[in-house]
Design a protein around this motif. Structure first.
Motif, PDB file in Angstrom:
ATOM      1  N   PRO A   1       0.824  -1.214   0.000  1.00 36.83           N
ATOM      2  CA  PRO A   1       0.000   0.000   0.000  1.00 36.83           C
ATOM      3  C   PRO A   1       0.859   1.266   0.000  1.00 36.83           C
ATOM      4  O   PRO A   1       1.991   1.273   0.470  1.00 36.83           O
ATOM      5  N   GLY A   2       0.299   2.337  -0.521  1.00 39.29           N
ATOM      6  CA  GLY A   2       0.953   3.631  -0.462  1.00 39.29           C
ATOM      7  C   GLY A   2       1.990   3.843  -1.546  1.00 39.29           C
ATOM      8  O   GLY A   2       2.153   3.030  -2.455  1.00 39.29           O
ATOM      9  N   SER A   3       2.697   4.959  -1.436  1.00 38.33           N
ATOM     10  CA  SER A   3       3.723   5.322  -2.413  1.00 38.33           C
ATOM     11  C   SER A   3       5.078   5.424  -1.731  1.00 38.33           C
ATOM     12  O   SER A   3       5.169   5.512  -0.506  1.00 38.33           O
TER      13      SER A   3
ATOM     14  N   VAL B   1      15.278   1.456 -14.077  1.00 38.70           N
ATOM     15  CA  VAL B   1      14.285   0.878 -13.177  1.00 38.70           C
ATOM     16  C   VAL B   1      12.908   1.505 -13.405  1.00 38.70           C
ATOM     17  O   VAL B   1      11.888   0.808 -13.439  1.00 38.70           O
ATOM     18  N   SER B   2      12.860   2.833 -13.556  1.00 35.98           N
ATOM     19  CA  SER B   2      11.564   3.490 -13.746  1.00 35.98           C
ATOM     20  C   SER B   2      10.923   3.049 -15.058  1.00 35.98           C
ATOM     21  O   SER B   2       9.704   2.800 -15.109  1.00 35.98           O
ATOM     22  N   LYS B   3      11.716   2.922 -16.110  1.00 34.60           N
ATOM     23  CA  LYS B   3      11.174   2.478 -17.403  1.00 34.60           C
ATOM     24  C   LYS B   3      10.644   1.051 -17.304  1.00 34.60           C
ATOM     25  O   LYS B   3       9.556   0.727 -17.799  1.00 34.60           O
ATOM     26  N   TRP B   4      11.400   0.181 -16.620  1.00 30.48           N
ATOM     27  CA  TRP B   4      10.983  -1.212 -16.449  1.00 30.48           C
ATOM     28  C   TRP B   4       9.659  -1.291 -15.684  1.00 30.48           C
ATOM     29  O   TRP B   4       8.746  -2.021 -16.074  1.00 30.48           O
TER      30      TRP B   4
ATOM     31  N   GLN C   1       5.775  -2.613 -16.671  1.00 31.23           N
ATOM     32  CA  GLN C   1       5.034  -3.591 -15.865  1.00 31.23           C
ATOM     33  C   GLN C   1       3.729  -3.014 -15.302  1.00 31.23           C
ATOM     34  O   GLN C   1       3.059  -3.668 -14.503  1.00 31.23           O
ATOM     35  N   GLY C   2       3.385  -1.805 -15.702  1.00 30.41           N
ATOM     36  CA  GLY C   2       2.125  -1.210 -15.272  1.00 30.41           C
ATOM     37  C   GLY C   2       2.187  -0.422 -13.985  1.00 30.41           C
ATOM     38  O   GLY C   2       1.142  -0.041 -13.437  1.00 30.41           O
ATOM     39  N   VAL C   3       3.397  -0.144 -13.489  1.00 31.89           N
ATOM     40  CA  VAL C   3       3.564   0.631 -12.261  1.00 31.89           C
ATOM     41  C   VAL C   3       3.834   2.093 -12.631  1.00 31.89           C
ATOM     42  O   VAL C   3       4.667   2.377 -13.498  1.00 31.89           O
ATOM     43  N   ASP C   4       3.140   3.006 -11.985  1.00 29.36           N
ATOM     44  CA  ASP C   4       3.339   4.433 -12.243  1.00 29.36           C
ATOM     45  C   ASP C   4       4.634   4.886 -11.552  1.00 29.36           C
ATOM     46  O   ASP C   4       4.637   5.221 -10.366  1.00 29.36           O
ATOM     47  N   ALA C   5       5.723   4.851 -12.296  1.00 24.56           N
ATOM     48  CA  ALA C   5       7.052   5.172 -11.755  1.00 24.56           C
ATOM     49  C   ALA C   5       7.702   6.271 -12.585  1.00 24.56           C
ATOM     50  O   ALA C   5       7.560   6.303 -13.810  1.00 24.56           O
ATOM     51  N   LYS C   6       8.414   7.163 -11.926  1.00 25.76           N
ATOM     52  CA  LYS C   6       9.114   8.255 -12.594  1.00 25.76           C
ATOM     53  C   LYS C   6      10.561   8.303 -12.110  1.00 25.76           C
ATOM     54  O   LYS C   6      10.845   8.037 -10.946  1.00 25.76           O
ATOM     55  N   ALA C   7      11.472   8.670 -13.015  1.00 24.85           N
ATOM     56  CA  ALA C   7      12.888   8.827 -12.657  1.00 24.85           C
ATOM     57  C   ALA C   7      13.138  10.234 -12.127  1.00 24.85           C
ATOM     58  O   ALA C   7      12.552  11.204 -12.607  1.00 24.85           O
ATOM     59  N   TYR C   8      14.037  10.335 -11.153  1.00 28.86           N
ATOM     60  CA  TYR C   8      14.369  11.620 -10.519  1.00 28.86           C
ATOM     61  C   TYR C   8      15.862  11.622 -10.233  1.00 28.86           C
ATOM     62  O   TYR C   8      16.372  10.728  -9.560  1.00 28.86           O
ATOM     63  N   SER C   9      16.564  12.638 -10.743  1.00 32.84           N
ATOM     64  CA  SER C   9      18.009  12.722 -10.502  1.00 32.84           C
ATOM     65  C   SER C   9      18.463  14.167 -10.608  1.00 32.84           C
ATOM     66  O   SER C   9      17.678  15.061 -10.963  1.00 32.84           O
TER      67      SER C   9
ATOM     68  N   LYS D   1       3.117   6.331  -7.951  1.00 38.75           N
ATOM     69  CA  LYS D   1       3.367   5.222  -7.034  1.00 38.75           C
ATOM     70  C   LYS D   1       4.771   5.279  -6.461  1.00 38.75           C
ATOM     71  O   LYS D   1       4.984   5.061  -5.262  1.00 38.75           O
ATOM     72  N   VAL D   2       5.747   5.570  -7.323  1.00 34.56           N
ATOM     73  CA  VAL D   2       7.135   5.531  -6.863  1.00 34.56           C
ATOM     74  C   VAL D   2       8.002   6.478  -7.672  1.00 34.56           C
ATOM     75  O   VAL D   2       7.834   6.616  -8.884  1.00 34.56           O
ATOM     76  N   LEU D   3       8.909   7.171  -6.972  1.00 34.25           N
ATOM     77  CA  LEU D   3       9.990   7.900  -7.633  1.00 34.25           C
ATOM     78  C   LEU D   3      11.236   7.033  -7.542  1.00 34.25           C
ATOM     79  O   LEU D   3      11.596   6.569  -6.455  1.00 34.25           O
ATOM     80  N   VAL D   4      11.883   6.808  -8.689  1.00 32.78           N
ATOM     81  CA  VAL D   4      13.144   6.070  -8.723  1.00 32.78           C
ATOM     82  C   VAL D   4      14.245   7.121  -8.775  1.00 32.78           C
ATOM     83  O   VAL D   4      14.414   7.798  -9.788  1.00 32.78           O
ATOM     84  N   ALA D   5      14.952   7.283  -7.672  1.00 32.98           N
ATOM     85  CA  ALA D   5      15.779   8.471  -7.488  1.00 32.98           C
ATOM     86  C   ALA D   5      17.220   8.145  -7.128  1.00 32.98           C
ATOM     87  O   ALA D   5      17.515   7.121  -6.519  1.00 32.98           O
ATOM     88  N   THR D   6      18.102   9.068  -7.519  1.00 34.49           N
ATOM     89  CA  THR D   6      19.465   9.072  -6.999  1.00 34.49           C
ATOM     90  C   THR D   6      19.458   9.843  -5.685  1.00 34.49           C
ATOM     91  O   THR D   6      18.391  10.251  -5.199  1.00 34.49           O
TER      92      THR D   6
END
Length: 490
Positions: free
Chosen positions: A242-244, A258-261, A265-273, A294-299
């Motif tokens: 649950p949650g983000s 990771v964000s593109k992958w 797969q249907g997950v709302d993910a964005k890259a952040y750097s 859902k998730v930020l994939v970040a450095t």
């Protein structure tokens, strides 16, 4: 005028938008200490404790007593938007001067002259700007009531996140009147860093240090050598929790991978750097705050200063370089939740990446010698572009070498306009001694994280002990409880 406890609580509730809010342990004591002028204070408290409330409330109370503005030095101005909004709700007139708001500088400088600024937020780099020092800081110097040094561990080169420009603070503190209020704050100072801060900020520095335990964090480490394994694990588990949250990667390339992958797969993910457009970064942070992603994939660009109380999980795609880095990043989660998840996925590439960061932290002797020889041959000096034309060294390595050498005392080089020139000083042997000492320190921190990765339980206790806290504050049965509760989602 005596400290007004009722007014302090009113300001806290305005800032938090919670009419029932109360101070955390030690929070009001710190505010009172500052307002009453009881001496210089270092506040070491875990993430989410509310350090920004201390300095904003103190600044407001001092202004209401008729005293001058406060100055806040922080490396996190671009990530302090929500804290500044809280300050505005308290009626605190907070202004910033940094590289991203040059169009506002003139208006801010005028407001300072007209004494309509309650607290001015600046980056440490601004202290190196001659125009700022003479045109803004000097005219206001006699009226400043409080100097705040946020993320104070950045002063110490023993710290995990030493910022070279924080050396300017050392010189400023030495010139401060003894009775000027000084507040330093950090979440991540072990004993070694605290000893160093005591030397820089004053021998009479008092310390308010809280409990490092984060019982809401359910911690786990999983060793998965290949990236393919970790990507599959993320695709399987992220949709079920649950949650983000945030997924941290060591490189920009991996944040994008990771964000593109996950999107595939249907997950709302964005890259952040750090390479993201500044406006995009603001939009991404706001989207996460509002649970619109859902998730930020970040450095590490999304690090200190980002505050989302209901962040549900922090996952590391690779092992960070130090316990302090990890504690700070995983500590973004669960600030206002009964339970939040922190998973470290350890992969085979992380050691090579970590080694690169350690080895490139300081310029090599060969790079330094090449740059100094080139400058010695040109009496009029050289720009960075001209240096690039003359030496076989990349721009990034040139910039790092020039910066670190220019901050030495005395400095062997100085910048005049756009050109760098030699001074009469020579580069001290202590420069290389410090580089060697800190390189060994980073190796030790890397080894400590490798030990953490091997744990099956007792994760929080390990982190607290590594940070020189009291591990008995986090009982081992909690680790086992965390382990069982993880299986519910993972």
């Amino acid at each position: 005028m005596p400290y007004n406890s009722t007014r302090a609580l009113e300001l806290l509730r305005l800032g938090t938008q919670n009419p029932a809010a109360t101070f955390h342990d030690g929070q009001e004591d710190s505010i009172r200490h500052v307002v009453d002028g009881r001496g210089r204070l270092l506040v070491v408290q875990k993430t989410g404790w509310g350090k920004s409330s201390v300095y904003f409330i103190a600044a407001k109370l001092l202004r209401e007593q008729g005293q001058g503005p406060a100055i806040l030095i922080s490396p996190l101005l671009s990530l302090m938007r929500n804290q500044i909004e809280a300050a505005k709700r308290m009626g605190v007139r907070a202004f910033t001067i940094h590289s991203g708001n040059t169009e506002e500088w003139e208006a801010v400088e005028l407001a300072i002259k007209q004494d309509t600024v309650d607290i001015l937020l600046i980056s440490p780099e601004r202290l190196g700007n001659e125009r700022f020092r003479t045109g803004v800081l000097a005219p206001a110097a006699q009226r400043i009531s409080l100097l705040v040094v946020d993320e104070a561990h950045c002063i110490s080169d023993w710290g995990h996140d030493f910022r070279p420009h924080y050396r300017f603070i050392t010189n400023i503190v030495r010139k401060l009147p003894k009775n000027l209020r000084l507040l330093a704050t950090t979440a991540t100072a072990n004993n070694r860093v605290m000893d160093d801060l005591g030397k820089v900020l004053g021998p009479d520095l008092e310390v308010s240090r809280g409990d490092l335990s984060r019982p809401s964090l359910l911690l786990q480490t999983i060793q998965m050598p290949s990236q393919a394994e970790r990507l599959a694990w993320l695709a399987q588990h992220i949709p079920t929790v649950p949650g983000s949250g945030i997924i941290y990667t060591l490189t920009v390339r991996d944040s994008e991978l990771v964000s593109k992958w996950l999107r595939v797969q249907g997950v709302d993910a964005k890259a952040y750097s750090g390479e993201s457009d500044p406006k995009d970064r603001v939009e991404l942070e706001n989207a996460l705050l509002r649970n619109e992603v859902k998730v930020l994939v970040a450095t590490t660009a999304l690090g200190m200063g980002f505050d989302k109380p209901d962040l549900a999980f922090v996952i590391h795609f690779q092992m960070p370089g130090s316990v302090v880095h990890y504690y700070q990043q995983v500590g973004r989660a669960g600030r206002n939740l009964a339970a939040a998840h922190g998973v470290l996925l350890s992969g085979e590439e992380e050691t090579e990446i970590g080694d690169y960061f350690i080895e490139s932290a300081f310029p090599s002797p060969a790079d330094v010698e090449t740059i100094l020889n080139a400058l010695e041959a040109e009496d009029d000096g050289l720009t960075v572009n001209e240096l690039m034309d003359q030496v076989n060294v990349s721009k990034g390595r040139i910039d790092k070498a020039l910066l670190l050498m220019s901050l030495e005392s005395p400095a062997p080089i100085a910048k005049e306009g756009t050109k760098w020139k030699l001074t009469v000083a020579e580069l001290s042997a202590s420069f290389w001694e410090r580089a060697e000492r800190l390189t060994e320190l980073r190796r030790g921190e890397q080894k400590q994280m490798q030990e953490y990765v091997q744990l099956e339980e007792g994760h929080m206790g390990f982190l607290i002990k590594a940070l020189d806290g009291d591990p008995s504050s986090y009982l081992s049965p909690n680790s086992n409880r965390c382990r069982r509760r993880w299986t519910k989602y993972w």
